[in-house]
Design a protein around this motif. Sequence first.
Motif, short mmCIF file in Angstrom:
data_model
loop_
_atom_site.label_atom_id
_atom_site.label_comp_id
_atom_site.label_asym_id
_atom_site.label_seq_id
_atom_site.Cartn_x
_atom_site.Cartn_y
_atom_site.Cartn_z
N ILE A 10 -13.02 -7.57 18.45
CA ILE A 10 -13.04 -6.42 17.54
C ILE A 10 -11.65 -5.81 17.43
O ILE A 10 -11.20 -5.45 16.33
CB ILE A 10 -14.07 -5.37 18.02
CG1 ILE A 10 -15.48 -5.94 17.87
CG2 ILE A 10 -13.94 -4.08 17.24
CD1 ILE A 10 -16.55 -5.06 18.48
N GLY A 11 -10.94 -5.70 18.53
CA GLY A 11 -9.58 -5.17 18.51
C GLY A 11 -8.63 -6.02 17.69
O GLY A 11 -7.81 -5.52 16.94
N VAL A 18 -6.72 -6.30 10.08
CA VAL A 18 -7.11 -5.58 8.87
C VAL A 18 -6.22 -4.37 8.64
O VAL A 18 -5.78 -4.09 7.52
CB VAL A 18 -8.60 -5.17 8.94
CG1 VAL A 18 -8.96 -4.21 7.83
CG2 VAL A 18 -9.49 -6.39 8.89
N GLY A 19 -5.92 -3.64 9.71
CA GLY A 19 -5.03 -2.49 9.58
C GLY A 19 -3.63 -2.88 9.13
O GLY A 19 -3.02 -2.20 8.32
N ALA A 20 -3.13 -3.99 9.65
CA ALA A 20 -1.79 -4.45 9.25
C ALA A 20 -1.78 -4.87 7.78
O ALA A 20 -0.83 -4.58 7.06
CB ALA A 20 -1.35 -5.61 10.14
N VAL A 21 -2.84 -5.55 7.34
CA VAL A 21 -2.91 -5.97 5.93
C VAL A 21 -2.97 -4.75 5.02
O VAL A 21 -2.27 -4.69 4.00
CB VAL A 21 -4.12 -6.90 5.71
CG1 VAL A 21 -4.41 -7.09 4.24
CG2 VAL A 21 -3.90 -8.24 6.38
N LYS A 76 -3.22 5.30 -3.69
CA LYS A 76 -1.87 4.76 -3.74
C LYS A 76 -1.34 4.48 -2.35
O LYS A 76 -0.64 3.51 -2.12
CB LYS A 76 -0.96 5.75 -4.46
CG LYS A 76 0.47 5.34 -4.54
CD LYS A 76 0.83 4.83 -5.87
CE LYS A 76 2.33 4.56 -5.90
NZ LYS A 76 2.63 3.32 -6.52
N HIS A 77 -1.68 5.36 -1.38
CA HIS A 77 -1.22 5.18 -0.01
C HIS A 77 -2.42 5.08 0.90
O HIS A 77 -3.40 5.78 0.72
CB HIS A 77 -0.35 6.37 0.43
CG HIS A 77 0.87 6.55 -0.40
ND1 HIS A 77 1.97 5.74 -0.27
CD2 HIS A 77 1.18 7.43 -1.38
CE1 HIS A 77 2.89 6.11 -1.12
NE2 HIS A 77 2.43 7.14 -1.81
N PHE A 78 -2.34 4.22 1.90
CA PHE A 78 -3.41 4.10 2.89
C PHE A 78 -2.91 4.65 4.20
O PHE A 78 -1.92 4.18 4.76
CB PHE A 78 -3.82 2.63 3.07
CG PHE A 78 -4.94 2.45 4.04
CD1 PHE A 78 -6.25 2.71 3.67
CD2 PHE A 78 -4.69 2.07 5.35
CE1 PHE A 78 -7.27 2.57 4.56
CE2 PHE A 78 -5.73 1.94 6.25
CZ PHE A 78 -7.01 2.19 5.86
N PHE A 79 -3.54 5.70 4.69
CA PHE A 79 -3.13 6.32 5.95
C PHE A 79 -4.25 6.19 6.93
O PHE A 79 -5.37 6.43 6.66
CB PHE A 79 -2.78 7.80 5.77
CG PHE A 79 -1.58 7.97 4.88
CD1 PHE A 79 -0.32 7.71 5.36
CD2 PHE A 79 -1.74 8.41 3.59
CE1 PHE A 79 0.78 7.89 4.56
CE2 PHE A 79 -0.64 8.59 2.78
CZ PHE A 79 0.62 8.33 3.26
N GLY A 95 -7.15 -0.72 17.08
CA GLY A 95 -7.18 -2.15 17.35
C GLY A 95 -6.40 -2.54 18.58
O GLY A 95 -6.85 -3.33 19.40
N VAL A 96 -5.22 -1.95 18.74
CA VAL A 96 -4.39 -2.24 19.91
C VAL A 96 -5.07 -1.74 21.18
O VAL A 96 -5.10 -2.44 22.20
CB VAL A 96 -2.98 -1.62 19.75
CG1 VAL A 96 -2.21 -1.68 21.05
CG2 VAL A 96 -2.23 -2.31 18.64
N ILE A 97 -5.64 -0.54 21.12
CA ILE A 97 -6.32 0.02 22.29
C ILE A 97 -7.50 -0.85 22.69
O ILE A 97 -7.67 -1.18 23.87
CB ILE A 97 -6.76 1.47 22.01
CG1 ILE A 97 -5.54 2.38 21.91
CG2 ILE A 97 -7.71 1.97 23.10
CD1 ILE A 97 -5.84 3.78 21.43
#
Length: 51
Positions: A23-24, A30-33, A48-51, A5-7
């Motif tokens: 889109i970024g 969404v990634g931060a949430v 349990k973990h989202f990577f 997203g940052v890129i």
Amino acid sequence: MIVLGVILLIIGLLAGISLLTTIGGVLLVVGAVLWVLGASGRKVGGRKHFF
């Protein structure tokens, strides 16, 4: 997802392409949430973990 997203956000701003900027920004949010939900111990998408 956050890195992508940052890129895309930076490329969109530098090139002046509003679609890449949008889109970024969406991928960044969404990634931060998902990162916050995963870090708080909540299951995200059955994991349990989202990577």
